[in-house]
Motif scaffolding. Structure first.
Motif, short mmCIF file in Angstrom:
data_model
loop_
_atom_site.label_atom_id
_atom_site.label_comp_id
_atom_site.label_asym_id
_atom_site.label_seq_id
_atom_site.Cartn_x
_atom_site.Cartn_y
_atom_site.Cartn_z
N MET A 131 -68.14 36.30 7.78
CA MET A 131 -67.33 35.29 7.12
C MET A 131 -65.94 35.85 6.80
O MET A 131 -65.79 37.02 6.46
CB MET A 131 -67.99 34.84 5.82
N THR A 132 -64.95 35.00 6.90
CA THR A 132 -63.58 35.36 6.56
C THR A 132 -63.28 34.95 5.13
O THR A 132 -63.52 33.80 4.75
CB THR A 132 -62.59 34.68 7.53
N ARG A 133 -62.79 35.87 4.33
CA ARG A 133 -62.44 35.58 2.94
C ARG A 133 -61.02 35.00 2.88
O ARG A 133 -60.06 35.67 3.25
CB ARG A 133 -62.51 36.86 2.11
N GLY A 174 -55.17 42.97 10.45
CA GLY A 174 -56.46 43.41 9.92
C GLY A 174 -56.32 44.31 8.70
O GLY A 174 -55.33 45.05 8.55
N MET A 175 -57.30 44.23 7.80
CA MET A 175 -57.37 45.17 6.69
C MET A 175 -57.63 46.57 7.24
O MET A 175 -58.39 46.75 8.17
CB MET A 175 -58.52 44.79 5.76
N GLY A 208 -62.58 36.99 13.75
CA GLY A 208 -63.50 37.80 12.98
C GLY A 208 -62.84 38.62 11.90
O GLY A 208 -63.38 39.65 11.46
N ALA A 209 -61.67 38.17 11.43
CA ALA A 209 -60.96 38.90 10.37
C ALA A 209 -61.76 38.87 9.07
O ALA A 209 -62.40 37.87 8.74
CB ALA A 209 -59.58 38.29 10.15
N ALA A 248 -66.64 26.17 7.70
CA ALA A 248 -67.89 26.87 7.44
C ALA A 248 -67.78 28.37 7.72
O ALA A 248 -68.65 29.14 7.29
CB ALA A 248 -69.01 26.27 8.30
N ARG A 249 -66.73 28.80 8.42
CA ARG A 249 -66.56 30.22 8.72
C ARG A 249 -65.83 30.96 7.61
O ARG A 249 -65.66 32.19 7.68
CB ARG A 249 -65.75 30.38 10.01
#
Length: 347
Positions: free
Chosen positions: A1-3, A187-188, A233-234, A273-274
């Motif tokens: 899940m992406t925050r 990306g983090m 997919g981050a 939903a992601r």
């Protein structure tokens, strides 16, 4: 899940202070977002977030306490904490020029990155203590005012026990943001002992990054940037605004375009939903080998649609500001008077 991290730089205005605004006037304009039609600041923002069952992050700047006193920071923090949103640390070092007490002696600067490492540690520690004294939980995340941080800022944060920084904004590279990271990677990742959480965005032209900010992105761009992060997919999608950003530039009327954009962002996050909503306190750590998240490519027609939308919104919400600008133009030069006269005729 992406925050999805929806954050607000929550700050009093040093400019208003310089123009003679007292603490109450500055608080009402900058924090409450008060104008002739009502309040469009932090309370309005929290109302909207809660309507969509979302949690916001408020990066609060405690430095005005050095000028106005600590009570004004108490008044900012209390309702945010009471309503269950996240308070993290923000710093605008411009306030040191007006402070009754300067913790770093005679040093002043526009950005925290203008200071040596030892001074940065002192400033962050003092600001953290003021914020905690105002009733906030001990902050674990930081954002520099004007995104004006450097690698020493991250070293200072790591030494003081912070876990996250969100000062890296590709649009500010070379304009105060001197963190040595690749702007093409959203990306983090760990850097200088801390987890950097970059501001999200997309490319609006081949070589220009557009940050995920309410006043900078159209609804379409914001949805596309969110979709790109989730599809890639981050771990995070990081969008930001300000406590006063839902007002017109002169802060006299609400900016309906910005309000509509915020509502659209909240709806997009709530409906995807992601994506989950939240802040930094429970943000998962990046993997040992973090995934590179490429910035979304530009789409010329999308950019053109936003430029048109911004232009229409400017005329609808910034007419008073435009007239003030024209007044200055008219009185600055002979050619300005001619051009300004034409502009006044159509404005």
């Amino acid at each position: 899940m992406t925050r999805a991290i929806i954050s607000f730089d929550t700050e009093l205005s040093a400019g208003l202070y310089q123009r003679g605004a007292d603490a109450r006037a500055n608080f009402e304009s900058s924090i409450l977002g008060r104008c002739r039609d009502g309040d469009y600041g932090v309370h309005f923002q929290m109302d909207m977030l809660e309507r969509f069952d979302l949690t916001g992050v408020y990066f609060v700047d405690p430095m005005p306490a050095l000028v106005y006193g600590p009570e004004i920071i108490d008044a900012i923090v209390a309702p945010i904490v009471r309503r269950g949103h996240e308070v993290q640390l923000h710093i605008h070092t411009e306030w040191l020029a007006f402070a009754r007490f300067n913790p770093v002696g005679r040093l002043t600067g526009r950005n925290i990155g203008d200071f040596p490492l030892a001074a940065q540690k002192k400033l962050v520690a003092l600001a953290r203590d003021i914020l905690v004294g105002a009733g906030a939980p001990r902050p674990t995340a930081f954002r520099a005012g004007n995104f004006g941080a450097n690698d020493d800022t991250l070293r200072a944060l790591a030494a003081l026990g912070f876990r996250h920084d969100s000062s890296f904004n590709g649009a500010y590279q070379g304009r105060g943001c001197d963190i040595t990271l690749d702007a093409g990677n959203l990306g983090m990742r760990d850097h200088q002992g801390i987890c950097e959480v970059p501001v999200s965005g997309l490319m609006d032209r081949a070589s220009r990054f557009r940050p995920a900010q309410l006043c900078a992105m159209s609804e379409e761009e914001m949805r596309d940037a969110l979709d790109h992060s989730a599809a890639s997919g981050a771990i995070q999608f990081s969008a930001f605004s300000h406590s006063f950003e839902l007002l017109s530039r002169d802060r006299q009327v609400p900016n309906r375009l910005a309000i509509t954009r915020m509502e659209a962002l909240c709806r997009a996050v709530a409906d995807d939903a992601r994506v989950t909503s939240g802040g930094f306190a429970t943000l998962p750590a990046p993997p040992a080998r973090p995934r590179r998240i490429q910035v979304a490519a530009p789409k010329p027609l999308r950019t053109l649609r936003r430029i048109v939308e911004q232009g229409v919104g400017y005329l609808a919400h910034e007419v008073r500001y435009l007239r003030d600008l024209i007044y200055v133009t008219v009185n600055s030069s002979r050619w300005g008077k001619i051009a300004g006269g034409v502009l006044l005729a159509v404005a």
